[in-house]
Design a protein around this motif. Structure first.
Motif, PDB file in Angstrom:
ATOM      1  N   ASN A 171       2.261  -1.365   1.896  1.00  0.00           N
ATOM      2  CA  ASN A 171       0.923  -1.453   1.301  1.00  0.00           C
ATOM      3  C   ASN A 171       0.394  -0.057   1.015  1.00  0.00           C
ATOM      4  O   ASN A 171       0.509   0.845   1.845  1.00  0.00           O
ATOM      5  CB  ASN A 171      -0.020  -2.186   2.259  1.00  0.00           C
ATOM      6  N   ASN A 172      -0.207   0.131  -0.157  1.00  0.00           N
ATOM      7  CA  ASN A 172      -0.674   1.468  -0.531  1.00  0.00           C
ATOM      8  C   ASN A 172      -1.745   2.008   0.414  1.00  0.00           C
ATOM      9  O   ASN A 172      -2.003   3.202   0.443  1.00  0.00           O
ATOM     10  CB  ASN A 172      -1.165   1.471  -1.979  1.00  0.00           C
ATOM     11  N   CYS A 173      -2.373   1.112   1.190  1.00  0.00           N
ATOM     12  CA  CYS A 173      -3.433   1.521   2.130  1.00  0.00           C
ATOM     13  C   CYS A 173      -2.940   1.618   3.573  1.00  0.00           C
ATOM     14  O   CYS A 173      -3.760   1.734   4.489  1.00  0.00           O
ATOM     15  CB  CYS A 173      -4.595   0.531   2.069  1.00  0.00           C
ATOM     16  N   SER A 174      -1.630   1.590   3.794  1.00  0.00           N
ATOM     17  CA  SER A 174      -1.140   1.557   5.181  1.00  0.00           C
ATOM     18  C   SER A 174      -1.488   2.827   5.952  1.00  0.00           C
ATOM     19  O   SER A 174      -1.670   2.781   7.172  1.00  0.00           O
ATOM     20  CB  SER A 174       0.370   1.299   5.221  1.00  0.00           C
ATOM     21  N   CYS A 205      -7.022  -4.514   0.488  1.00  0.00           N
ATOM     22  CA  CYS A 205      -6.373  -4.332   1.788  1.00  0.00           C
ATOM     23  C   CYS A 205      -7.122  -5.049   2.900  1.00  0.00           C
ATOM     24  O   CYS A 205      -6.823  -4.856   4.078  1.00  0.00           O
ATOM     25  CB  CYS A 205      -6.257  -2.851   2.113  1.00  0.00           C
ATOM     26  N   SER A 255       0.800  -7.324   2.929  1.00  0.00           N
ATOM     27  CA  SER A 255       2.006  -6.778   2.303  1.00  0.00           C
ATOM     28  C   SER A 255       1.954  -6.902   0.789  1.00  0.00           C
ATOM     29  O   SER A 255       1.402  -7.860   0.256  1.00  0.00           O
ATOM     30  CB  SER A 255       3.251  -7.529   2.802  1.00  0.00           C
ATOM     31  N   HIS A 256       2.520  -5.921   0.124  1.00  0.00           N
ATOM     32  CA  HIS A 256       2.801  -6.042  -1.305  1.00  0.00           C
ATOM     33  C   HIS A 256       3.992  -5.158  -1.637  1.00  0.00           C
ATOM     34  O   HIS A 256       4.354  -4.262  -0.870  1.00  0.00           O
ATOM     35  CB  HIS A 256       1.583  -5.697  -2.165  1.00  0.00           C
ATOM     36  N   GLN A 295       3.937  -4.634   5.577  1.00  0.00           N
ATOM     37  CA  GLN A 295       2.610  -4.031   5.460  1.00  0.00           C
ATOM     38  C   GLN A 295       2.652  -2.512   5.324  1.00  0.00           C
ATOM     39  O   GLN A 295       1.733  -1.914   4.769  1.00  0.00           O
ATOM     40  CB  GLN A 295       1.759  -4.418   6.674  1.00  0.00           C
ATOM     41  N   CYS A 323      -3.537  -4.879   6.784  1.00  0.00           N
ATOM     42  CA  CYS A 323      -3.727  -4.602   5.349  1.00  0.00           C
ATOM     43  C   CYS A 323      -2.994  -5.578   4.451  1.00  0.00           C
ATOM     44  O   CYS A 323      -3.262  -5.642   3.251  1.00  0.00           O
ATOM     45  CB  CYS A 323      -3.314  -3.171   5.019  1.00  0.00           C
TER      46      CYS A 323
END
Length: 330
Positions: A131-134, A184, A107-108, A128, A105
């Protein structure tokens, strides 16, 4: 085709300062349009609003049969990257014998201020798992193990994404004309506003004792409503509005001002898209629709933060208001 209609307006000094146009559809359990604004057949990318659709194969396949409600909520989440979220995702990966590098996905930085500050103080970089989608991607990894696919589960022709597309098209009752790549890195399949609302109505009508798909939809919907803090995070619209509705309604936002709602008691599904991509407008519009359907208190603080939201100067006096446009939702 009709065009988008005014849905949300910002007024200042007695004058209309800004206007947000959009499309919205309310569907019943039969997939029929109950009400619509704008163009129901407008093609959109649902972005993260469709994460519950992307999670269907995880449960339908049996791969996620033993998952907890918290894990299911995370599989549908666009979370803040708070310690609460990263801790649960990290433990889920460890339970699978996997680790952060197995995710695809990217990293942020976390949206959660405490976690952001912790990383800064420790001179650490986000990974990662932030990440909001992890959570969604950990679900993909779990499904991938079941399907025995290769490591790059985000590729559109990978067994994981083929399973996601099949479920997506069957529940929206539309053949998707194509996909875009989400932030992502996973494919995001296009559908109409009507198709997305039809899918939400399916989730709303799903029964615990139904077939595998209905049971999956039932579990995902209830898990999101039971753990609103995992679906988004403190201060976020999804979390605060679901709490305000006391778990009776499940809602989910997506990037570029998409919002959906699942109303099990009425067996209704809602989908909307604000054409300029403005999040403040999509939050106000979904609140207006939920108020109209009688499931959200118009005077709840979580509502007033987004709908009929008073705008203030930095000195604290009223300067304007963000409200539903005249005629919407009627």
């Amino acid at each position: 085709m009709s065009g988008p209609v005014p849905m949300v307006e910002l007024w200042r000094g007695g004058m209309l300062e800004s206007s947000h146009l959009g499309h919205a559809v309310i569907c019943n359990a039969a997939g029929e349009i109950v009400e619509a604004w704008g163009e129901p057949e407008q093609l959109i990318f649902p972005r993260s609003s469709c994460k519950m659709l992307q999670a269907l194969p995880l449960l339908e396949s049996g791969a996620g049969a033993g998952l907890s409600e918290a894990q299911l909520a995370l599989a549908c989440a666009s979370h803040q990257g708070a310690a609460l979220h990263t801790g649960l995702v990290g433990r889920w990966l460890a339970d699978l014998g996997l680790a952060e590098p197995d995710l695809r996905c990217g990293s942020h930085g976390p949206g959660d201020v405490e976690e952001r500050d912790r990383l800064i103080r420790g001179q650490e970089q986000p990974c990662q798992i932030h990440n909001n989608c992890s959570g969604k991607h950990t679900g993909f990894l779990m499904l991938n193990r079941h399907l025995k696919g290769g490591p790059d589960y985000i590729e559109p022709d990978h067994p994981v994404q083929r399973a996601v597309r099949a479920a997506f098209e069957e529940v929206t009752a539309e053949a998707s004309p194509g996909y875009g790549i989400d932030g992502c890195s996973a494919p995001n399949f296009a559908t109409t506003v009507h198709g997305l609302a039809r899918a939400m109505a399916f989730f709303a009508a799903a029964e615990e004792g139904g077939d595998a798909r209905q049971q999956a939809a039932f579990r995902l919907t209830r898990a999101m409503a039971a753990f609103p803090e995992l679906v988004a995070g403190e201060g976020r619209a999804c979390t605060e509005l679901m709490r305000a509705m006391r778990g009776k309604v499940t809602i989910k936002t997506g990037a570029e001002a998409v919002f959906v709602a699942i109303l099990p008691e009425q067996k209704l599904g809602i989908a909307l898209k604000i054409v300029d991509g403005g999040t403040r407008a999509s939050e106000a519009a979904i609140a207006a629709l939920l108020v109209r359907l009688g499931v959200l208190d118009p005077n709840h603080p979580a509502t007033l933060k987004r709908l009929n939201a008073v705008q203030s100067s930095w000195r604290g006096f009223e300067t304007g208001i963000l409200k539903a446009a005249e005629g919407f939702p009627g």
